[in-house]
Design a protein around this motif. Structure first.
Motif, PDB file in Angstrom:
ATOM      1  N   LEU A 179       0.997  11.651  -5.100  1.00  0.00           N
ATOM      2  CA  LEU A 179       2.167  11.132  -4.252  1.00  0.00           C
ATOM      3  C   LEU A 179       3.052   9.984  -5.298  1.00  0.00           C
ATOM      4  O   LEU A 179       4.114  10.113  -5.342  1.00  0.00           O
ATOM      5  N   ILE A 180       2.076   9.380  -6.150  1.00  0.00           N
ATOM      6  CA  ILE A 180       2.779   8.569  -6.937  1.00  0.00           C
ATOM      7  C   ILE A 180       3.610   9.038  -7.727  1.00  0.00           C
ATOM      8  O   ILE A 180       4.966   8.814  -8.191  1.00  0.00           O
ATOM      9  N   ARG A 726      18.685   4.662  -1.779  1.00  0.00           N
ATOM     10  CA  ARG A 726      17.533   5.483  -1.925  1.00  0.00           C
ATOM     11  C   ARG A 726      16.863   5.052  -3.048  1.00  0.00           C
ATOM     12  O   ARG A 726      15.655   5.192  -3.355  1.00  0.00           O
ATOM     13  N   GLN A 728      16.693   1.850  -4.480  1.00  0.00           N
ATOM     14  CA  GLN A 728      16.141   0.887  -4.193  1.00  0.00           C
ATOM     15  C   GLN A 728      14.705   1.078  -3.306  1.00  0.00           C
ATOM     16  O   GLN A 728      13.761   0.671  -3.438  1.00  0.00           O
ATOM     17  N   ALA A 729      14.945   2.047  -2.480  1.00  0.00           N
ATOM     18  CA  ALA A 729      13.763   2.464  -1.471  1.00  0.00           C
ATOM     19  C   ALA A 729      12.524   3.120  -2.218  1.00  0.00           C
ATOM     20  O   ALA A 729      11.509   2.662  -2.099  1.00  0.00           O
ATOM     21  N   LEU A 730      13.068   3.934  -3.193  1.00  0.00           N
ATOM     22  CA  LEU A 730      11.934   4.583  -4.033  1.00  0.00           C
ATOM     23  C   LEU A 730      11.313   3.630  -5.089  1.00  0.00           C
ATOM     24  O   LEU A 730      10.119   3.774  -5.127  1.00  0.00           O
ATOM     25  N   LEU A 732      11.131   0.525  -4.506  1.00  0.00           N
ATOM     26  CA  LEU A 732      10.126  -0.451  -3.784  1.00  0.00           C
ATOM     27  C   LEU A 732       8.863   0.708  -3.240  1.00  0.00           C
ATOM     28  O   LEU A 732       7.739  -0.050  -3.581  1.00  0.00           O
ATOM     29  N   LEU A 733       9.015   1.704  -3.166  1.00  0.00           N
ATOM     30  CA  LEU A 733       7.772   2.590  -2.550  1.00  0.00           C
ATOM     31  C   LEU A 733       7.140   2.630  -3.847  1.00  0.00           C
ATOM     32  O   LEU A 733       5.626   2.432  -3.686  1.00  0.00           O
ATOM     33  N   LEU A 736       5.260  -0.479  -4.346  1.00  0.00           N
ATOM     34  CA  LEU A 736       3.976  -0.804  -3.566  1.00  0.00           C
ATOM     35  C   LEU A 736       2.902   0.232  -3.717  1.00  0.00           C
ATOM     36  O   LEU A 736       1.803  -0.305  -3.881  1.00  0.00           O
ATOM     37  N   LEU A 737       3.165   1.521  -3.924  1.00  0.00           N
ATOM     38  CA  LEU A 737       1.903   2.271  -4.262  1.00  0.00           C
ATOM     39  C   LEU A 737       1.213   1.985  -5.429  1.00  0.00           C
ATOM     40  O   LEU A 737      -0.026   1.895  -5.366  1.00  0.00           O
ATOM     41  N   LYS A 740      -0.685  -1.102  -4.900  1.00  0.00           N
ATOM     42  CA  LYS A 740      -2.089  -0.837  -4.060  1.00  0.00           C
ATOM     43  C   LYS A 740      -2.809  -0.133  -4.722  1.00  0.00           C
ATOM     44  O   LYS A 740      -4.118  -0.333  -4.648  1.00  0.00           O
TER      45      LYS A 740
ATOM     46  N   TYR B 333      -4.979   3.829   0.183  1.00  0.00           N
ATOM     47  CA  TYR B 333      -4.092   2.916  -0.135  1.00  0.00           C
ATOM     48  C   TYR B 333      -2.784   3.257   0.485  1.00  0.00           C
ATOM     49  O   TYR B 333      -1.684   2.523   0.500  1.00  0.00           O
ATOM     50  N   GLU B 336      -2.169   1.935   3.567  1.00  0.00           N
ATOM     51  CA  GLU B 336      -1.684   0.363   3.306  1.00  0.00           C
ATOM     52  C   GLU B 336      -0.300   0.229   2.927  1.00  0.00           C
ATOM     53  O   GLU B 336       0.383  -0.766   3.739  1.00  0.00           O
ATOM     54  N   VAL B 337       0.254   1.205   2.156  1.00  0.00           N
ATOM     55  CA  VAL B 337       1.561   1.062   1.959  1.00  0.00           C
ATOM     56  C   VAL B 337       2.566   1.237   3.125  1.00  0.00           C
ATOM     57  O   VAL B 337       3.379   0.482   3.123  1.00  0.00           O
ATOM     58  N   LEU B 341       5.036  -1.461   4.530  1.00  0.00           N
ATOM     59  CA  LEU B 341       6.648  -1.116   4.669  1.00  0.00           C
ATOM     60  C   LEU B 341       7.050  -1.434   5.944  1.00  0.00           C
ATOM     61  O   LEU B 341       8.080  -1.997   6.335  1.00  0.00           O
ATOM     62  N   VAL B 352      15.868  -1.646   2.783  1.00  0.00           N
ATOM     63  CA  VAL B 352      14.953  -0.820   1.673  1.00  0.00           C
ATOM     64  C   VAL B 352      13.515  -0.343   2.207  1.00  0.00           C
ATOM     65  O   VAL B 352      13.300   0.669   2.158  1.00  0.00           O
ATOM     66  N   ALA B 353      13.132  -1.269   2.857  1.00  0.00           N
ATOM     67  CA  ALA B 353      11.887  -1.091   3.516  1.00  0.00           C
ATOM     68  C   ALA B 353      11.718   0.166   4.442  1.00  0.00           C
ATOM     69  O   ALA B 353      10.944   1.069   4.131  1.00  0.00           O
ATOM     70  N   ASP B 355      14.079   2.631   4.442  1.00  0.00           N
ATOM     71  CA  ASP B 355      14.351   3.803   3.659  1.00  0.00           C
ATOM     72  C   ASP B 355      13.329   4.154   2.902  1.00  0.00           C
ATOM     73  O   ASP B 355      13.017   5.332   3.058  1.00  0.00           O
ATOM     74  N   ALA B 356      12.462   3.240   2.508  1.00  0.00           N
ATOM     75  CA  ALA B 356      11.314   3.616   1.775  1.00  0.00           C
ATOM     76  C   ALA B 356      10.174   4.226   2.624  1.00  0.00           C
ATOM     77  O   ALA B 356       9.567   5.357   2.218  1.00  0.00           O
ATOM     78  N   ILE B 359      11.340   7.835   3.165  1.00  0.00           N
ATOM     79  CA  ILE B 359      11.081   8.664   2.032  1.00  0.00           C
ATOM     80  C   ILE B 359       9.497   9.074   2.210  1.00  0.00           C
ATOM     81  O   ILE B 359       9.133  10.109   1.976  1.00  0.00           O
ATOM     82  N   ARG B 367       3.901  17.517   2.209  1.00  0.00           N
ATOM     83  CA  ARG B 367       2.692  17.568   1.809  1.00  0.00           C
ATOM     84  C   ARG B 367       1.955  18.606   2.851  1.00  0.00           C
ATOM     85  O   ARG B 367       1.229  19.365   2.501  1.00  0.00           O
TER      86      ARG B 367
END
Lengths: 879, 373
Positions: A179-180, A726, A728-730, A732-733, A736-737, A740, B333, B336-337, B341, B352-353, B355-356, B359, B367
């Protein structure tokens, strides 16, 4: 996992089967000298696991020169209560068999089973390399690689994570890493590593800016267009208004008025100037007449002044004449005084001459006396000198000859004496009457004679006696004596003396005379250095001088002793004073005379002048002229007054018309006319320009373009915002990933750190070793030291490497994974103290893991407390 | 019995922002078609004239092509057209009108009322009292001189003006270009044709805003009409008929979603709209992941159906339920993410959160689908 037995055959130097039996669950020390096959055993274990049985890249296992060999390894081990038996053969007989409990696996299945158990992988082709070794790569340390822990951990990474998953299973994510990767790849489409836009996102950003720029530009142009339209509206309005009102015509009218008024003023000024000129002329005329009048009136005044001048001249002359006797008197006085002073001066001079002559006379008399005395003395000394010279002449003798004579005399004496000693002495005492003849000489009385030669003594009576003196030298002595006597006689003769004594006397007398002569000469020189004749002539000169002085004195008149005669200097000074007084008196007199004549001249001139004027003053023409002029003057004055009044009047008129303002008005109106016309023309021109411009711009459809451009911008911006969000969201995501996941890794860090600290405290009680996020030992600190493991010495790095590996083994054991630690001649760089600590650590680790320690220095490991296994001995046993 | 068509505010040359290029172009095209529709209606209703009360053009500098196309579109009606400059196309010293004339684009039968005054349409018996804007904005009542204009005996006095009737329109309307509310009466007008207000609106029995014939904004109801005005004789009360001319209907909805049924209702309403709709949606509140999936699907369908659909969802929070998360199999994890979010989104209204989260949910869903296959 516990290895219990290994058997190898046809493998390198182990051509025959070799069995290593009875391996202990804890520490096993296996030793043998170099070349004994220690490394081969290690290689065999690694090959059994890592190499594919069908690999063709394992030629190194083949005994040297044995191409038919099939290297074989058999391993027996126990894991989780089940016994495993592995047989693997290479090269000539490629096989792999694995028996687990009752299950059997072969070939690839068997190999996969092993890889899964221990956590490693096989190479796709060729020999197995470090990157394939996985967890065993970490726990099985090859000779000389103990310090390279980082690589080993990296290679073990994936296997470690999955092996340790069971410990942290509740936080690990199934597929999280995929996923990362997905998020990262999607993010990387939009953003660079440092978070800057890229690709479409970047392009949109740029496009957007470009649109903004274009819009701004269009807006600017629209704005300009609108301004121009407004300008056009205003201009059109102004132009039309101006055309209707025609303000320049108004100005033109004003201009013409002003010009007319100004021309009037100019005419007035012209008249003014003409009158001024007339007035000027009148004034000039007036001035001339006035001068004439003054001239005429002046004659009487002149006459009076002439009279006064004449009187003054008369007066001056009479005053001067009155002074004449005094001046003449002063001159006479001065002359008398001068003559008197001159006489005095002559007398003083005479007196002085006499005194000088008298002094000369005295001096000359004195001189004559001295010379006479000297002359007397000189004559006396001359006489003495003559006497001395006489003496010297009489006794003249050569001192050298005297000296020689003296020497010859004394020599003769000596020789005589000697001859007497050697001569035959003949003494006799004869009776008074007896006589003898010796050498024909009679002898009588008594006497003695030296006989040096053959002598004949005749005794009268007796006969003759011959006497021959004896001795050898007698003859030479007699000759020498004779020579000397002859010499002496010669010398005496030469000197003219009879004896030596006489010669001496004469020498002494001669020398005395010399001295006396010298003395007399000196004395003579003192009184008559130049000789007596000179002295005599001096005396004569002195006498004649004296005579001359006497006659002079007698010739000089004797002053009258009654008269008081001053000293010569005083007389001369008085004379000089009298001279200058006389000069002054004479010059005064001359000045007076000339003044007198000048005054007389002035008086005569004044008189003539006065006479002329007196005649003129009385003439009738002059009276008439004066009357006429007076009348003329009165007329002129009246005319002037009239003209001046007229001028003043006109001046006021001109001033009131303000010509300077009129001039400015003309200029102003002229400018106004020009400017107004110009402005209108400019308007017209600008109107045409703007119209043309607007037509051109209008055709471009600016605002419609702007509208469209704004629509495009809006779209672009929308898309940009979407991508921006998008991205920014990516971002951030992804962060975060990652965060974690790292948190998860950190959870594994803690237990590893715990095990590491456990060992580290034995080795360096005060030290700490941080495990980083990749689970690698990283920062090492000891007291004030701080640094990376890689900065430590080789020995320390090796020790750190080993304890890290043991810590991993502990961690793996906790996760229920097999752990077998194989150390091939490790810690050879450790000093004895450290080795001691490492032994404690190994012993401790061996309580949890099976450890195979291969070494060629068994003496270093004697105190491990386990029986060493000797390869050489085992070989024998196997055989 | 004179009869004329009253229209206004064509705003030709306007481009539409906020739309996809293709949609914008269609909306522009619809405005040209609207002129043709007007000509056609004038013919159908046998009108004597067409009066356009200002803002024929959206700007002074539109392209030559637009100018020509506008006049070309009037060709369908051969009777007189009277066009009045409005605030967008004021009769300035140089204007879209002077350009149109220079281009020779203005047909004989189109009268441009560029100066204040009266245009007498002799044949039709109509006196058109014109109050064109000659500046962009005026603060005085340009219809004031109407009272002083004399018209031939027996002609209808029809005022044509562009601006805001004082005191009647909402305050938000630009207060420039004011028009006295009693203008028709005060100036003895039979009818006052007004422009500037884009919706059809009656001020009094003789005074109307016709509105724009084709809507171009989401505001202003009652846009998209033309008025047919019939006055039997001078002084008679006019008969005014509003006829629809618009092709597209513009809808702007602000909806807040709270529960599942809110979403269902919204989708039902959306389904009920005709295909000629131009829709602007702004959603707020919150939605579950499953709900969002439904919404996205529905929007995707609607986008294809309508002329234009835009939906602003940044105010709509994602509220994943436990079932959502379970369905996504977001374990460990990643779970957790998701939680983190969700918290950020709720706590700080963090777009942003949001949208994240969307996504992440999408990726996880994909998946699951892959696994499912």
């Amino acid at each position: 996992m516990k290895l219990q037995r290994m058997r190898i055959e046809q493998l390198r130097q182990f051509r025959k089967p070799f069995v290593l039996d009875n391996l202990q669950p804890g520490l096993n020390l296996i030793h043998g000298p170099n070349e004994s096959g220690k490394s081969t055993l290690v290689r065999a274990i690694r090959a059994a696991f890592f190499e594919r049985y069908r690999s063709t890249a394992v030629d190194d296992l083949r005994p040297w020169g044995d191409s038919a060999a099939a290297p074989t390894v058999e391993l027996d081990f126990e894991h989780e209560g089940r016994s495993w038996h592995l047989t693997k053969s290479f090269l000539q007989r490629k096989r792999c068999d694995l028996k687990v409990g009752t299950e059997t696996y072969s070939e690839d299945d068997a190999e996969e089973k092993l890889a899964e158990l221990l956590g490693y992988q096989y190479p796709k082709r060729g020999a197995s390399k470090a990157e394939h070794w996985g967890i065993p790569g970490l726990l099985w340390v090859e000779q000389g690689t103990g310090q390279d822990i980082e690589q080993a951990i990296e290679h073990a990474g994936d296997h470690l994570k999955s092996a340790l998953n069971s410990m942290v299973g509740e936080v690990a994510s199934s597929g999280g890493d995929d996923l990362i990767e997905t998020v990262r790849s999607q993010r990387d489409i939009l953003l660079t590593g440092t978070g800057k836009p890229r690709g479409d996102y970047l392009k949109l950003e740029k496009d957007r800016a470009q649109y903004e720029l274009e819009i701004e530009e269009l807006k600017e142009r629209v704005h300009k267009y609108q301004e121009q339209v407004d300008r056009l509206g205003k201009l059109t309005h102004d132009f039309d208004q101006a055309e209707a009102e025609r303000p320049w015509e108004d100005a033109q009218r004003h201009l013409e008025e002003a010009r007319a008024r100004y021309q009037q003023v100019e005419r007035l000024e012209q008249q003014q100037n003409q009158e001024k000129a007339t007035l000027n002329q009148l004034q000039q005329n007036h001035r001339l007449l006035q001068q004439n009048k003054e001239h005429l009136e002046g004659l009487s005044r002149q006459l009076e002044s002439r009279k006064a001048e004449l009187d003054r001249a008369e007066h001056d002359l009479s005053v001067a004449q009155a002074q004449t006797p005094a001046v003449t008197g002063r001159l006479t006085e001065a002359r008398t005084a001068y003559e008197q002073a001159e006489k005095q001066r002559k007398l003083a001079g005479l007196l002085q001459t006499r005194q000088r002559l008298e002094q000369d006379l005295k001096r000359l008399e004195q001189q004559q006396r001295v010379i006479s005395q000297n002359l007397a003395k000189a004559r006396e000394y001359q006489q003495q000198l003559e006497q001395a010279r006489q003496q010297a002449r009489e006794n003249r003798i050569d001192p050298e000859l005297v000296k020689k004579l003296r020497a010859t005399g004394s020599q003769l004496n000596e020789e005589t004496i000697r001859s007497e000693t050697i001569a035959t002495r003949l003494s006799w005492q004869l009776d008074a009457d007896a006589s003898l003849t010796l050498n024909n000489e009679p002898l009588v009385g008594q006497g003695e004679q030296q006989l040096l030669e053959e002598s004949t003594l005749v005794i009268p009576g007796v006969g003759t006696l011959g006497i021959t003196p004896g001795g050898e030298e007698l003859a030479s002595t007699r000759r020498k004596l004779k020579a000397l006597e002859e010499n002496l006689a010669e010398q005496l003769k030469t000197l003219g003396v009879a004896s030596v004594e006489q010669a001496e006397e004469r020498l002494s007398a001669y020398e005395n005379a010399g001295r006396a002569q010298k003395h007399a000469e000196d004395l003579l020189k003192s009184v008559a250095p130049a000789g007596i004749e000179q002295l005599v002539s001096e005396q004569n000169e002195a006498e004649s001088e004296l005579e001359k002085a006497k006659s002079q004195l007698e010739a000089t008149p004797k002053p009258n002793p009654k008269e008081d005669v001053p000293a010569l200097e005083e007389a001369e000074a008085a004379f000089a004073r009298a001279g200058s007084a006389l000069d002054k008196a004479e010059s005064d007199d001359r000045a007076h005379q000339s003044r007198m004549s000048a005054l007389k001249q002035a008086r005569d001139n004044a008189k003539t002048e006065w006479q002329r004027l007196a005649d003129e003053e009385k003439s009738p023409e002059r009276q008439e002229q004066l009357r006429q002029i007076t009348t003329h003057l009165a007329n002129l004055e009246k005319q002037q007054a009239e003209l001046q009044a007229s001028l003043e009047r006109r001046e006021r008129e001109i001033r009131e018309a303000r010509p300077e303002f009129l001039k400015q008005d003309i200029e102003r109106y002229q400018n106004a006319v020009n400017q107004l016309r110009q402005t209108q023309e400019n308007r017209g021109r600008e109107l045409r320009d703007i119209k043309v411009r607007l037509e051109a711009w209008g055709a471009e459809g600016l605002e419609e373009q702007l509208n469209e451009k704004e629509a495009e911008y809006d779209q672009c911006n929308r898309r940009y915002q979407e991508l921006h969000r998008r991205a920014q969201a990516l971002d951030l995501l992804l962060n975060l990933l990652m965060e974690k996941r790292q948190a998860l890794t950190r959870r594994l860090q803690a237990p590893l750190q715990k095990h590491l600290n456990h060992f580290l405290s034995v080795l360096f009680p005060e030290a700490s070793l941080e495990v980083d996020e990749q689970l690698r030992p990283g920062t090492f600190s000891r007291g004030t030291e701080l640094g990376q493991i890689t900065e430590l010495s080789f020995g320390a790095r090796e020790q750190m490497g080993l304890i890290s590996r043991l810590a991993y083994a502990d961690l793996l054991r906790e996760a229920g994974r097999p752990t077998l630690v194989i150390l091939d001649d490790t810690l050879v760089h450790s000093d004895s103290d450290r080795l001691e600590d490492m032994k404690r650590i190994l012993f401790d680790a061996a309580s949890r893991h099976q450890i195979l320690l291969f070494t060629c220095h068994p003496e270093k490991w004697q105190d491990l407390g386990v029986p060493p296994v000797d390869i050489e001995a085992s070989k024998e046993l196997s055989a | 019995m004179p009869k004329f068509l009253h229209t206004a505010d064509w705003q030709m040359g306007r481009a539409f922002t906020r739309f996809e290029t293709e949609d914008g172009a269609a909306l522009v095209e619809a405005r040209f078609e609207a002129i043709e529709t007007l000509a056609q209606l004038a013919n159908e209703h046998q009108c004597d004239a067409v009066l356009v009360a200002g803002d024929v053009f959206d700007a002074q500098t539109v392209s030559d092509r637009t100018i020509r196309r506008v006049f070309n579109a009037t060709k369908g009606f051969a009777g007189p057209w009277v066009m009045l400059p409005g605030n967008h196309d004021a009769a300035l010293a140089e204007s879209v009108w002077t350009r149109a004339r220079r281009l020779g684009a203005v047909p004989e039968n189109v009268h441009l009322a560029l100066q204040p005054g009266v245009i007498d349409l002799e044949a039709q018996g109509l006196s058109i009292l014109c109050a064109p804007l000659t500046q962009r904005h005026t603060y005085g009542d340009l219809t004031e001189p109407f009272s002083g204009y004399e018209t031939p005996e027996g002609f209808l006095r029809v005022g044509l003006a562009h601006g805001s009737v004082q005191g009647l329109l909402p305050d938000e309307i630009d207060s420039t270009n004011p028009i006295a509310p009693n203008r028709a009466k005060a100036s003895r007008l039979d009818y006052l044709a007004l422009g500037d207000w884009h919706g059809t609106k009656q001020i009094d029995e003789r005074t109307w805003y016709s509105g724009t014939p084709e809507p171009e904004r989401f505001r202003n109801n009652e846009a998209g009409n033309a008025l047919i005005v019939e006055v039997s004789e001078p002084g008679a009360t006019p008969t005014v008929t509003s006829l629809p001319t618009g092709r597209y209907q513009w809808h702007q909805w602000r909806e807040t979603l709270a529960v599942q049924s809110d979403l269902e209702q919204l989708l039902e309403r959306l389904n009920a709209l005709p295909e000629s709709a131009v829709v602007d949606l702004r959603l707020e509140g919150s939605v579950t992941l499953a709900g969002e999936e439904t919404l996205l699907k529905a929007l995707s369908v609607a986008e294809a159906r309508f002329r234009s659909l835009r939906c602003e969802r940044s105010g709509l929070q994602l509220a994943p339920t436990d079932e959502d998360i379970a369905a996504l199999k977001a374990d460990g994890y990643v779970g957790e993410v998701v939680e983190s979010l969700r918290e950020r989104q709720e706590g700080a209204q963090d777009d942003v959160a949001r949208d994240a989260l969307a996504i992440l949910a999408g990726l996880l869903r994909e998946r699951e689908q892959e696994v499912g296959q």
